[in-house]
Design a protein around this motif. Structure first.
Motif, PDB file in Angstrom:
ATOM      1  N   ASP A 189       0.877  -1.182   0.000  1.00 31.41           N
ATOM      2  CA  ASP A 189       0.000   0.000   0.000  1.00 31.41           C
ATOM      3  C   ASP A 189       0.912   1.229   0.000  1.00 31.41           C
ATOM      4  O   ASP A 189       1.534   1.558   1.007  1.00 31.41           O
ATOM      5  N   ALA A 190       1.005   1.901  -1.155  1.00 32.67           N
ATOM      6  CA  ALA A 190       1.998   2.967  -1.324  1.00 32.67           C
ATOM      7  C   ALA A 190       1.847   4.077  -0.296  1.00 32.67           C
ATOM      8  O   ALA A 190       2.836   4.560   0.269  1.00 32.67           O
ATOM      9  N   ILE A 191       0.614   4.502  -0.045  1.00 27.93           N
ATOM     10  CA  ILE A 191       0.401   5.609   0.897  1.00 27.93           C
ATOM     11  C   ILE A 191       0.891   5.232   2.291  1.00 27.93           C
ATOM     12  O   ILE A 191       1.626   5.985   2.946  1.00 27.93           O
ATOM     13  N   ARG A 192       0.514   4.058   2.769  1.00 28.89           N
ATOM     14  CA  ARG A 192       0.907   3.685   4.131  1.00 28.89           C
ATOM     15  C   ARG A 192       2.390   3.311   4.229  1.00 28.89           C
ATOM     16  O   ARG A 192       2.982   3.384   5.306  1.00 28.89           O
ATOM     17  N   ALA A 193       2.991   2.942   3.104  1.00 28.76           N
ATOM     18  CA  ALA A 193       4.426   2.698   3.127  1.00 28.76           C
ATOM     19  C   ALA A 193       5.199   3.978   3.403  1.00 28.76           C
ATOM     20  O   ALA A 193       6.240   3.960   4.059  1.00 28.76           O
ATOM     21  N   ARG A 194       4.671   5.104   2.934  1.00 32.43           N
ATOM     22  CA  ARG A 194       5.331   6.395   3.115  1.00 32.43           C
ATOM     23  C   ARG A 194       4.767   7.173   4.299  1.00 32.43           C
ATOM     24  O   ARG A 194       5.447   8.025   4.870  1.00 32.43           O
ATOM     25  N   HIS A 195       3.515   6.896   4.650  1.00 35.79           N
ATOM     26  CA  HIS A 195       2.851   7.605   5.758  1.00 35.79           C
ATOM     27  C   HIS A 195       2.187   6.561   6.661  1.00 35.79           C
ATOM     28  O   HIS A 195       0.961   6.402   6.642  1.00 35.79           O
ATOM     29  N   PRO A 196       2.983   5.858   7.462  1.00 38.63           N
ATOM     30  CA  PRO A 196       2.440   4.738   8.233  1.00 38.63           C
ATOM     31  C   PRO A 196       1.447   5.142   9.316  1.00 38.63           C
ATOM     32  O   PRO A 196       0.631   4.323   9.740  1.00 38.63           O
ATOM     33  N   GLU A 197       1.502   6.395   9.777  1.00 38.08           N
ATOM     34  CA  GLU A 197       0.578   6.849  10.812  1.00 38.08           C
ATOM     35  C   GLU A 197       0.004   8.204  10.432  1.00 38.08           C
ATOM     36  O   GLU A 197       0.598   8.972   9.684  1.00 38.08           O
ATOM     37  N   GLY A 198      -1.184   8.474  10.994  1.00 40.93           N
ATOM     38  CA  GLY A 198      -1.814   9.769  10.792  1.00 40.93           C
ATOM     39  C   GLY A 198      -2.914   9.723   9.748  1.00 40.93           C
ATOM     40  O   GLY A 198      -2.951   8.840   8.887  1.00 40.93           O
ATOM     41  N   ALA A 199      -3.829  10.674   9.850  1.00 42.54           N
ATOM     42  CA  ALA A 199      -4.975  10.734   8.950  1.00 42.54           C
ATOM     43  C   ALA A 199      -4.532  11.118   7.542  1.00 42.54           C
ATOM     44  O   ALA A 199      -3.885  12.146   7.340  1.00 42.54           O
ATOM     45  N   VAL A 200      -4.864  10.260   6.582  1.00 44.18           N
ATOM     46  CA  VAL A 200      -4.664  10.542   5.161  1.00 44.18           C
ATOM     47  C   VAL A 200      -5.975  10.219   4.465  1.00 44.18           C
ATOM     48  O   VAL A 200      -6.379   9.052   4.417  1.00 44.18           O
ATOM     49  N   TYR A 201      -6.638  11.233   3.931  1.00 47.72           N
ATOM     50  CA  TYR A 201      -7.925  11.042   3.272  1.00 47.72           C
ATOM     51  C   TYR A 201      -7.812  11.380   1.790  1.00 47.72           C
ATOM     52  O   TYR A 201      -6.975  12.195   1.389  1.00 47.72           O
ATOM     53  N   THR A 202      -8.671  10.743   0.984  1.00 44.79           N
ATOM     54  CA  THR A 202      -8.667  10.986  -0.462  1.00 44.79           C
ATOM     55  C   THR A 202     -10.041  11.387  -0.987  1.00 44.79           C
ATOM     56  O   THR A 202     -10.160  11.755  -2.154  1.00 44.79           O
ATOM     57  N   PHE A 203     -11.075  11.311  -0.141  1.00 42.88           N
ATOM     58  CA  PHE A 203     -12.454  11.585  -0.561  1.00 42.88           C
ATOM     59  C   PHE A 203     -13.153  12.394   0.515  1.00 42.88           C
ATOM     60  O   PHE A 203     -13.023  12.097   1.716  1.00 42.88           O
ATOM     61  N   GLY A 236       1.604  10.344  -1.997  1.00 45.77           N
ATOM     62  CA  GLY A 236       0.851  11.400  -1.330  1.00 45.77           C
ATOM     63  C   GLY A 236      -0.480  11.663  -1.993  1.00 45.77           C
ATOM     64  O   GLY A 236      -0.905  10.947  -2.917  1.00 45.77           O
ATOM     65  N   VAL A 237      -1.141  12.698  -1.521  1.00 45.33           N
ATOM     66  CA  VAL A 237      -2.452  13.111  -2.015  1.00 45.33           C
ATOM     67  C   VAL A 237      -2.373  14.587  -2.400  1.00 45.33           C
ATOM     68  O   VAL A 237      -1.915  15.408  -1.602  1.00 45.33           O
ATOM     69  N   ASP A 238      -2.803  14.906  -3.605  1.00 48.63           N
ATOM     70  CA  ASP A 238      -2.883  16.301  -4.034  1.00 48.63           C
ATOM     71  C   ASP A 238      -4.180  16.904  -3.490  1.00 48.63           C
ATOM     72  O   ASP A 238      -5.117  17.227  -4.230  1.00 48.63           O
ATOM     73  N   LYS A 239      -4.217  17.037  -2.183  1.00 47.50           N
ATOM     74  CA  LYS A 239      -5.453  17.382  -1.466  1.00 47.50           C
ATOM     75  C   LYS A 239      -6.017  18.733  -1.885  1.00 47.50           C
ATOM     76  O   LYS A 239      -7.243  18.914  -1.943  1.00 47.50           O
ATOM     77  N   GLU A 240      -5.155  19.672  -2.192  1.00 47.93           N
ATOM     78  CA  GLU A 240      -5.593  21.045  -2.476  1.00 47.93           C
ATOM     79  C   GLU A 240      -6.589  21.104  -3.639  1.00 47.93           C
ATOM     80  O   GLU A 240      -7.474  21.967  -3.677  1.00 47.93           O
ATOM     81  N   TYR A 241      -6.489  20.150  -4.573  1.00 43.91           N
ATOM     82  CA  TYR A 241      -7.366  20.188  -5.746  1.00 43.91           C
ATOM     83  C   TYR A 241      -8.819  19.888  -5.385  1.00 43.91           C
ATOM     84  O   TYR A 241      -9.726  20.260  -6.132  1.00 43.91           O
ATOM     85  N   ALA A 251      -9.638  13.504  -4.360  1.00 42.44           N
ATOM     86  CA  ALA A 251      -8.394  14.204  -4.675  1.00 42.44           C
ATOM     87  C   ALA A 251      -7.445  13.239  -5.387  1.00 42.44           C
ATOM     88  O   ALA A 251      -7.444  12.041  -5.091  1.00 42.44           O
ATOM     89  N   PRO A 252      -6.641  13.738  -6.317  1.00 43.39           N
ATOM     90  CA  PRO A 252      -5.659  12.874  -6.954  1.00 43.39           C
ATOM     91  C   PRO A 252      -4.693  12.288  -5.909  1.00 43.39           C
ATOM     92  O   PRO A 252      -4.236  12.996  -5.014  1.00 43.39           O
ATOM     93  N   THR A 253      -4.421  11.014  -6.052  1.00 46.08           N
ATOM     94  CA  THR A 253      -3.549  10.295  -5.119  1.00 46.08           C
ATOM     95  C   THR A 253      -2.439   9.655  -5.946  1.00 46.08           C
ATOM     96  O   THR A 253      -2.710   9.120  -7.019  1.00 46.08           O
ATOM     97  N   TRP A 254      -1.198   9.694  -5.460  1.00 47.74           N
ATOM     98  CA  TRP A 254      -0.085   9.355  -6.352  1.00 47.74           C
ATOM     99  C   TRP A 254       1.055   8.636  -5.640  1.00 47.74           C
ATOM    100  O   TRP A 254       1.167   8.643  -4.422  1.00 47.74           O
TER     101      TRP A 254
END
Length: 260
Positions: A189-203, A236-241, A251-254
């Protein structure tokens, strides 16, 4: 190499936002979901003018997936997920771009649950797992990216409110278990590999001020084969969009992979 997934929630309605993001972020490979247009109405000319080749699998008013490649033409490998020849939903497309195999996924929502829509979701996930196992056997860089419509864990890291989503198909134990079975084939899971803890939302839903309250959840995922995970640099997530005018509710996730 930046590979992104983006549920555009209607490509023709959101085309200005999509083109804006493509110009500003210059992702190399883009997996799109929820096109909501048939094949003939896909805005291929606009996408090409933005510098991207494309393959797509549309459906009028619903679903629809595509793969874009910057300064390249994706080489199509598969349209539609195997395992059910009578499945009429346009939810999967697969292509190769510059030595990387990419699948764009729009997994069924499954609501209301329990019921036939939830059963279809779980059956579709099993078909995905079977196909993913075959892809892993090829031992190539592989990214399965898309809107999985599954919140991985019932924690604040993945969802703003466990209570608010506890009856939703996106967070049922069966949905989460099916995603785990897929991951346990050997995906990262790419997101959790780079951000193992903390809130990361995409929707973030359009209603109830969800965006303003940051009441979101994580359902857009990029799963990497071992050969792709070895090249992982960032995610990461391009949350600003999500906050722009007439934006998609996703939001775009990459993921960023080292170029070979």
């Amino acid at each position: 190499m930046k590979i992104a997934t983006y549920n555009v929630n209607g490509i023709r309605a959101r085309l200005p936002r999509l083109l804006e993001w493509l110009e500003e972020e210059k992702a190399d490979i883009v997996c799109l979901q929820e096109l909501k247009c048939d094949d003939d109405n896909f805005p291929a000319i606009d996408i090409e003018a933005a510098g991207y080749g494309a393959v797509w699998h549309g459906q009028k008013g619903f679903n629809g997936v595509a793969i874009l490649a910057r300064d390249a033409q994706p080489s199509p490998r598969r349209v539609g997920l195997p395992g059910d020849p009578d499945d009429t939903h346009s939810r999967y497309i697969e292509a190769e771009v510059n030595g990387v195999v990419v699948g764009s996924i729009y997994l069924p929502n499954g609501n209301p649950q329990p019921g036939p829509k939830f059963d279809y979701k779980l059956a579709w996930m099993e078909r995905l797992r079977a196909h993913a196992a075959e892809l892993l056997a090829e031992e190539v860089p592989l990214v399965l990216a898309g809107d999985y419509n599954v919140i991985p864990t019932p924690t604040h890291d993945d969802v703003f409110s466990v209570r608010a989503m506890q009856s939703d198909a996106l967070m049922q134990p069966e949905s989460r278990a099916a995603l785990r079975r897929l991951l346990h084939l050997g995906f990262t899971d790419a997101i959790r590999a780079r951000h193992p803890e903390g809130a990361v939302y995409t929707f973030w839903d359009y209603t109830a001020g969800a965006w303003q309250r940051d009441a979101g959840f994580r359902i857009d995922h990029l799963l990497l084969s071992p050969q792709a995970a070895d090249r992982l640099l960032d995610a990461g997530v391009d949350k600003e969009y999500r906050g722009r005018e007439k934006a998609s509710d996703h939001a775009p996730t990459w993921v960023m992979l080292e170029q070979e």
